[in-house]
Write a protein that holds these residues in place. Structure first.
Motif, PDB file in Angstrom:
ATOM      1  N   CYS A  20     -11.675  11.491  17.692  1.00 11.05           N
ATOM      2  CA  CYS A  20     -11.802  12.261  16.458  1.00 11.05           C
ATOM      3  C   CYS A  20     -13.117  13.032  16.506  1.00 11.05           C
ATOM      4  O   CYS A  20     -14.179  12.453  16.734  1.00 11.05           O
ATOM      5  CB  CYS A  20     -11.764  11.349  15.244  1.00 11.05           C
ATOM      6  SG  CYS A  20     -12.019  12.221  13.674  1.00 11.05           S
ATOM      7  N   ARG A  22     -14.708  14.233  14.184  1.00  9.88           N
ATOM      8  CA  ARG A  22     -15.531  13.996  12.996  1.00  9.88           C
ATOM      9  C   ARG A  22     -16.193  12.616  13.005  1.00  9.88           C
ATOM     10  O   ARG A  22     -17.389  12.503  12.865  1.00  9.88           O
ATOM     11  CB  ARG A  22     -14.680  14.153  11.745  1.00  9.88           C
ATOM     12  CG  ARG A  22     -15.444  14.075  10.476  1.00  9.88           C
ATOM     13  CD  ARG A  22     -15.315  15.376   9.721  1.00  9.88           C
ATOM     14  NE  ARG A  22     -16.025  15.287   8.463  1.00  9.88           N
ATOM     15  CZ  ARG A  22     -17.120  15.982   8.241  1.00  9.88           C
ATOM     16  NH1 ARG A  22     -17.579  16.792   9.149  1.00  9.88           N
ATOM     17  NH2 ARG A  22     -17.734  15.878   7.095  1.00  9.88           N
ATOM     18  N   CYS A  23     -15.393  11.555  13.184  1.00  8.10           N
ATOM     19  CA  CYS A  23     -15.944  10.195  13.065  1.00  8.10           C
ATOM     20  C   CYS A  23     -16.027   9.439  14.385  1.00  8.10           C
ATOM     21  O   CYS A  23     -16.631   8.385  14.454  1.00  8.10           O
ATOM     22  CB  CYS A  23     -15.128   9.382  12.067  1.00  8.10           C
ATOM     23  SG  CYS A  23     -13.501   8.873  12.670  1.00  8.10           S
ATOM     24  N   GLY A  24     -15.380   9.976  15.428  1.00  2.00           N
ATOM     25  CA  GLY A  24     -15.454   9.324  16.734  1.00  2.00           C
ATOM     26  C   GLY A  24     -14.383   8.279  16.985  1.00  2.00           C
ATOM     27  O   GLY A  24     -14.427   7.597  18.000  1.00  2.00           O
ATOM     28  N   ALA A  25     -13.410   8.131  16.087  1.00  2.00           N
ATOM     29  CA  ALA A  25     -12.311   7.184  16.309  1.00  2.00           C
ATOM     30  C   ALA A  25     -11.595   7.563  17.601  1.00  2.00           C
ATOM     31  O   ALA A  25     -11.494   8.731  17.949  1.00  2.00           O
ATOM     32  CB  ALA A  25     -11.337   7.217  15.131  1.00  2.00           C
ATOM     33  N   PHE A  46      -8.557  15.345  14.770  1.00  2.00           N
ATOM     34  CA  PHE A  46      -9.127  14.630  13.635  1.00  2.00           C
ATOM     35  C   PHE A  46      -8.193  13.496  13.251  1.00  2.00           C
ATOM     36  O   PHE A  46      -6.988  13.701  13.102  1.00  2.00           O
ATOM     37  CB  PHE A  46      -9.340  15.579  12.448  1.00  2.00           C
ATOM     38  CG  PHE A  46     -10.293  16.702  12.772  1.00  2.00           C
ATOM     39  CD1 PHE A  46     -11.657  16.498  12.718  1.00  2.00           C
ATOM     40  CD2 PHE A  46      -9.824  17.942  13.168  1.00  2.00           C
ATOM     41  CE1 PHE A  46     -12.535  17.518  13.046  1.00  2.00           C
ATOM     42  CE2 PHE A  46     -10.692  18.967  13.494  1.00  2.00           C
ATOM     43  CZ  PHE A  46     -12.052  18.754  13.437  1.00  2.00           C
ATOM     44  N   CYS A  47      -8.760  12.295  13.106  1.00  3.35           N
ATOM     45  CA  CYS A  47      -7.951  11.124  12.771  1.00  3.35           C
ATOM     46  C   CYS A  47      -7.356  11.273  11.378  1.00  3.35           C
ATOM     47  O   CYS A  47      -7.737  12.161  10.605  1.00  3.35           O
ATOM     48  CB  CYS A  47      -8.787   9.853  12.876  1.00  3.35           C
ATOM     49  SG  CYS A  47     -10.030   9.658  11.577  1.00  3.35           S
ATOM     50  N   ASN A  49      -7.716   9.474   8.687  1.00  2.00           N
ATOM     51  CA  ASN A  49      -8.671   9.318   7.578  1.00  2.00           C
ATOM     52  C   ASN A  49      -9.503  10.575   7.359  1.00  2.00           C
ATOM     53  O   ASN A  49      -9.697  11.022   6.229  1.00  2.00           O
ATOM     54  CB  ASN A  49      -9.591   8.120   7.825  1.00  2.00           C
ATOM     55  CG  ASN A  49      -8.853   6.808   7.761  1.00  2.00           C
ATOM     56  OD1 ASN A  49      -7.854   6.678   7.069  1.00  2.00           O
ATOM     57  ND2 ASN A  49      -9.340   5.828   8.501  1.00  2.00           N
ATOM     58  N   CYS A  50     -10.000  11.167   8.441  1.00  4.55           N
ATOM     59  CA  CYS A  50     -10.808  12.389   8.314  1.00  4.55           C
ATOM     60  C   CYS A  50      -9.953  13.558   7.841  1.00  4.55           C
ATOM     61  O   CYS A  50     -10.400  14.380   7.037  1.00  4.55           O
ATOM     62  CB  CYS A  50     -11.486  12.716   9.642  1.00  4.55           C
ATOM     63  SG  CYS A  50     -12.789  11.534  10.071  1.00  4.55           S
ATOM     64  N   SER A  64     -14.478  22.879  10.983  1.00  4.90           N
ATOM     65  CA  SER A  64     -15.021  21.573  10.605  1.00  4.90           C
ATOM     66  C   SER A  64     -16.512  21.600  10.347  1.00  4.90           C
ATOM     67  O   SER A  64     -17.040  20.746   9.644  1.00  4.90           O
ATOM     68  CB  SER A  64     -14.689  20.550  11.698  1.00  4.90           C
ATOM     69  OG  SER A  64     -15.224  20.944  12.936  1.00  4.90           O
TER      70      SER A  64
END
Length: 67
Positions: A20, A22-25, A46-47, A49-50, A64
């Motif tokens: 992801c 954004r969050c790195g997932a 993007f996962c 959640n993001c 983004s």
């Protein structure tokens, strides 16, 4: 006509992993619930959640960096 044969992909090769932006997932493959965006010629994932947290910006086509 000359036909070239292709060797099948190695079965032991690991599947492509995605991260992801954004969050790195991390996921082994892009899940269907993830969003893909092309920004500056680069593909970004993007996962779920993001994507949910920023759906209005995504629908408005904001990069983004603006989220």
């Amino acid at each position: 006509m000359d036909q070239k044969t292709r060797e099948p992909a190695s079965e032991s090769a690991p599947p492509p992993r995605v991260v992801c932006a954004r969050c790195g997932a991390v996921a082994d493959r892009p899940p269907v619930t993830w969003t893909c965006s092309v920004e500056g010629g680069e593909r970004r994932y993007f996962c779920e959640n993001c994507a949910r947290a920023n759906i209005r910006s995504i629908e408005g086509r904001l990069d983004s960096a603006w989220w």
